[in-house]
Design a protein around this motif. Structure first.
Motif, PDB file in Angstrom:
ATOM      1  N   LYS A   1       0.852  -1.183   0.000  1.00  0.00           N
ATOM      2  CA  LYS A   1       0.000   0.000   0.000  1.00  0.00           C
ATOM      3  C   LYS A   1       0.894   1.242   0.000  1.00  0.00           C
ATOM      4  CE  LYS A   1      -3.927  -2.099   2.416  1.00  0.00           C
ATOM      5  NZ  LYS A   1      -4.879  -1.982   3.563  1.00  0.00           N
ATOM      6  N   GLU A   2       0.444   2.273  -0.689  1.00  0.00           N
ATOM      7  CA  GLU A   2       1.258   3.475  -0.843  1.00  0.00           C
ATOM      8  C   GLU A   2       1.646   4.082   0.501  1.00  0.00           C
ATOM      9  OE1 GLU A   2       1.041   7.875  -3.017  1.00  0.00           O
ATOM     10  OE2 GLU A   2      -0.583   6.404  -3.262  1.00  0.00           O
ATOM     11  N   LEU A   3       0.739   4.062   1.483  1.00  0.00           N
ATOM     12  CA  LEU A   3       1.008   4.684   2.771  1.00  0.00           C
ATOM     13  C   LEU A   3       2.082   3.963   3.583  1.00  0.00           C
ATOM     14  CD1 LEU A   3      -2.600   5.627   3.988  1.00  0.00           C
ATOM     15  CD2 LEU A   3      -0.817   7.157   3.122  1.00  0.00           C
ATOM     16  N   PHE A   4       2.355   2.721   3.263  1.00  0.00           N
ATOM     17  CA  PHE A   4       3.298   1.919   4.041  1.00  0.00           C
ATOM     18  C   PHE A   4       4.650   2.594   4.160  1.00  0.00           C
ATOM     19  CE2 PHE A   4       6.438  -1.536   4.510  1.00  0.00           C
ATOM     20  CZ  PHE A   4       5.945  -2.158   5.649  1.00  0.00           C
ATOM     21  N   THR A   5       5.109   3.227   3.112  1.00  0.00           N
ATOM     22  CA  THR A   5       6.419   3.876   3.135  1.00  0.00           C
ATOM     23  C   THR A   5       6.341   5.394   3.213  1.00  0.00           C
ATOM     24  OG1 THR A   5       6.457   3.838   0.709  1.00  0.00           O
ATOM     25  CG2 THR A   5       7.539   2.010   1.865  1.00  0.00           C
ATOM     26  N   ASN A   6       5.125   5.937   3.259  1.00  0.00           N
ATOM     27  CA  ASN A   6       4.964   7.397   3.190  1.00  0.00           C
ATOM     28  C   ASN A   6       4.589   8.058   4.507  1.00  0.00           C
ATOM     29  OD1 ASN A   6       5.559   7.260   0.484  1.00  0.00           O
ATOM     30  ND2 ASN A   6       3.437   7.441  -0.201  1.00  0.00           N
ATOM     31  N   LEU A   7       4.384   7.282   5.559  1.00  0.00           N
ATOM     32  CA  LEU A   7       3.896   7.861   6.814  1.00  0.00           C
ATOM     33  C   LEU A   7       4.982   8.049   7.865  1.00  0.00           C
ATOM     34  CD1 LEU A   7       0.480   6.004   7.210  1.00  0.00           C
ATOM     35  CD2 LEU A   7       0.839   8.416   6.657  1.00  0.00           C
ATOM     36  N   LYS A   8       6.167   7.589   7.600  1.00  0.00           N
ATOM     37  CA  LYS A   8       7.253   7.690   8.580  1.00  0.00           C
ATOM     38  C   LYS A   8       7.457   9.139   9.005  1.00  0.00           C
ATOM     39  CE  LYS A   8      12.088   6.312   9.273  1.00  0.00           C
ATOM     40  NZ  LYS A   8      13.243   5.588   8.688  1.00  0.00           N
ATOM     41  N   GLY A   9       7.321   9.369  10.312  1.00  0.00           N
ATOM     42  CA  GLY A   9       7.470  10.713  10.847  1.00  0.00           C
ATOM     43  C   GLY A   9       6.245  11.588  10.694  1.00  0.00           C
ATOM     44  N   LYS A  10       5.180  11.038  10.087  1.00  0.00           N
ATOM     45  CA  LYS A  10       4.012  11.869   9.781  1.00  0.00           C
ATOM     46  C   LYS A  10       2.689  11.172  10.101  1.00  0.00           C
ATOM     47  CE  LYS A  10       5.502  12.017   5.561  1.00  0.00           C
ATOM     48  NZ  LYS A  10       5.673  12.292   4.112  1.00  0.00           N
ATOM     49  N   TRP A  11       2.723  10.161  10.956  1.00  0.00           N
ATOM     50  CA  TRP A  11       1.517   9.388  11.231  1.00  0.00           C
ATOM     51  C   TRP A  11       0.373  10.253  11.750  1.00  0.00           C
ATOM     52  CZ3 TRP A  11       0.046   4.320  10.502  1.00  0.00           C
ATOM     53  CH2 TRP A  11       1.036   3.453  10.013  1.00  0.00           C
ATOM     54  N   SER A  12       0.644  10.994  12.812  1.00  0.00           N
ATOM     55  CA  SER A  12      -0.448  11.772  13.425  1.00  0.00           C
ATOM     56  C   SER A  12      -1.007  12.802  12.459  1.00  0.00           C
ATOM     57  CB  SER A  12       0.038  12.448  14.708  1.00  0.00           C
ATOM     58  OG  SER A  12       0.238  11.484  15.731  1.00  0.00           O
ATOM     59  N   GLU A  13      -0.129  13.531  11.795  1.00  0.00           N
ATOM     60  CA  GLU A  13      -0.578  14.610  10.920  1.00  0.00           C
ATOM     61  C   GLU A  13      -1.244  14.100   9.642  1.00  0.00           C
ATOM     62  OE1 GLU A  13       2.377  14.268  12.223  1.00  0.00           O
ATOM     63  OE2 GLU A  13       2.731  15.995  13.520  1.00  0.00           O
ATOM     64  N   GLU A  14      -0.610  13.129   8.962  1.00  0.00           N
ATOM     65  CA  GLU A  14      -1.082  12.759   7.632  1.00  0.00           C
ATOM     66  C   GLU A  14      -2.030  11.564   7.618  1.00  0.00           C
ATOM     67  OE1 GLU A  14       1.657  12.699   4.477  1.00  0.00           O
ATOM     68  OE2 GLU A  14       2.599  14.598   5.029  1.00  0.00           O
ATOM     69  N   TYR A  15      -1.954  10.699   8.639  1.00  0.00           N
ATOM     70  CA  TYR A  15      -2.906   9.588   8.664  1.00  0.00           C
ATOM     71  C   TYR A  15      -4.105   9.925   9.547  1.00  0.00           C
ATOM     72  CZ  TYR A  15      -5.131   5.101   9.148  1.00  0.00           C
ATOM     73  OH  TYR A  15      -6.078   4.106   9.133  1.00  0.00           O
ATOM     74  N   PHE A  16      -3.824  10.366  10.787  1.00  0.00           N
ATOM     75  CA  PHE A  16      -4.915  10.642  11.719  1.00  0.00           C
ATOM     76  C   PHE A  16      -5.453  12.071  11.598  1.00  0.00           C
ATOM     77  CE2 PHE A  16      -2.571   7.155  13.817  1.00  0.00           C
ATOM     78  CZ  PHE A  16      -3.609   6.254  13.996  1.00  0.00           C
ATOM     79  N   GLY A  17      -4.688  12.948  10.968  1.00  0.00           N
ATOM     80  CA  GLY A  17      -5.159  14.304  10.749  1.00  0.00           C
ATOM     81  C   GLY A  17      -5.175  15.180  11.988  1.00  0.00           C
ATOM     82  N   ASN A  18      -4.208  14.959  12.893  1.00  0.00           N
ATOM     83  CA  ASN A  18      -4.126  15.766  14.112  1.00  0.00           C
ATOM     84  C   ASN A  18      -2.683  15.736  14.620  1.00  0.00           C
ATOM     85  OD1 ASN A  18      -3.788  13.309  15.782  1.00  0.00           O
ATOM     86  ND2 ASN A  18      -5.966  12.975  15.363  1.00  0.00           N
TER      87      ASN A  18
END
Length: 222
Positions: free
Chosen positions: A23-40
Motif C-alpha cells: 500500500k502506498e502509505l506503508f512507506t509514506n507515513l514515517k514521521g508523519k503518522w499523526s498529521e497525515e494519517y490521523f489528521g491531528n
C-alpha cells in the motif's frame, strides 16, 4: 492456508485502517503518522505484537484524543482488530502489518509517545532469546523510537520471560521502573487501564498470575 485466512487477507488489503507492504502509505507515513494519517497532532501509542488488537481498540475507546496503532505480522489477527475498530468507528485506531524488528522503516526517533508489549511469545528455548520481544535489540529499538519521558509497558503470564525482562531492565538502570509479579493482587492495576487481552482472560481462567511492569524512556541513562 485455509480459505478463511485468504478471505481475511483480501479484506484487510482493502481496509484503510490496515497499513501493509504494497500500500502506498506503508512507506509514506514515517514521521508523519499523526498529521497525515490521523489528521491531528495527538500522541501516538503502539501495541507491539498486538494480535487481535485488544489494547489498541480498548485504548482508542478510552482516549479519543490519542492515536493508537497495533503492530503485528499476522494478517488474519489484524483482521479481527481492524473489524472491531471499523464497526465502532474508531478513527483513532489503525493497524500496521510488519515485523517488529522493522519498525524503524515506519517510524522516526521520538515519534512514539508510549509502547505496550502485550503477552508476546515467551520464546523459552535458549537459542531463541534474541527473538524475545524484550531482548536488548528490541529494547534498543523501542527506546530509540519512544520520545524521552515516554512510557514502555509490558504484560505477560510467563514467569521466566518476566524475570528475564526485569533483570535486563534493572541492569540497564532504567528510570521509574515499577512492577508486580501478580498484577491483580497489587496496586498497579490502574496502570493497565482495566483492559484484558484474549490471552490474558484465558490465563486468568487457568489461575495464572499476570505480571506487569513499566518504565520511563530515558536513553541518556540507559
Amino acid at each position: 492456508m485455509g480459505r478463511s485466512k485468504l478471505e481475511r487477507f483480501a479484506v484487510i488489503a482493502e481496509r484503510q485502517n490496515v497499513i501493509e507492504n504494497g500500500k502506498e502509505l506503508f512507506t509514506n507515513l514515517k514521521g508523519k503518522w499523526s498529521e497525515e494519517y490521523f489528521g491531528n497532532n495527538h500522541d501516538l501509542i503502539l501495541e507491539i505484537g498486538c494480535g487481535k488488537g485488544d489494547y489498541t481498540v480498548g485504548m482508542a475507546n478510552l482516549f479519543p484524543n490519542k492515536n493508537f496503532i497495533g503492530v503485528d505480522i499476522k494478517g488474519s489477527r489484524l483482521w479481527k482488530g481492524s473489524t472491531v475498530a471499523e464497526e465502532n468507528e474508531l478513527t483513532n485506531a489503525a493497524f500496521l502489518r510488519n515485523f517488529i524488528e522493522h519498525l524503524g522503516e515506519n517510524f522516526t526517533p521520538g515519534e512514539i509517545s508510549e509502547i505496550w508489549i502485550t503477552f508476546p511469545d515467551p520464546r523459552p528455548k535458549k537459542g531463541d532469546i534474541k527473538k524475545r520481544l524484550t531482548s536488548p535489540r528490541y529494547l534498543d529499538l523501542y527506546e530509540s523510537l519512544v520520545k524521552p519521558g515516554g512510557i514502555i509497558h509490558f504484560k505477560t503470564d510467563n514467569l521466566e520471560l518476566f524475570q528475564y525482562t526485569l533483570d535486563l531492565l534493572q541492569e540497564r538502570k532504567v528510570t521509574n521502573l515499577i512492577y508486580s509479579f501478580d498484577l491483580y493482587a497489587s496496586d498497579l492495576q490502574h496502570h493497565t487501564l482495566n483492559i484484558q487481552t484474549t490471552y490474558e482472560k484465558r490465563f486468568l481462567a487457568e489461575g495464572l498470575p499476570i505480571k506487569y511492569l513499566q518504565y520511563t524512556n530515558n536513553p541518556a541513562t540507559a
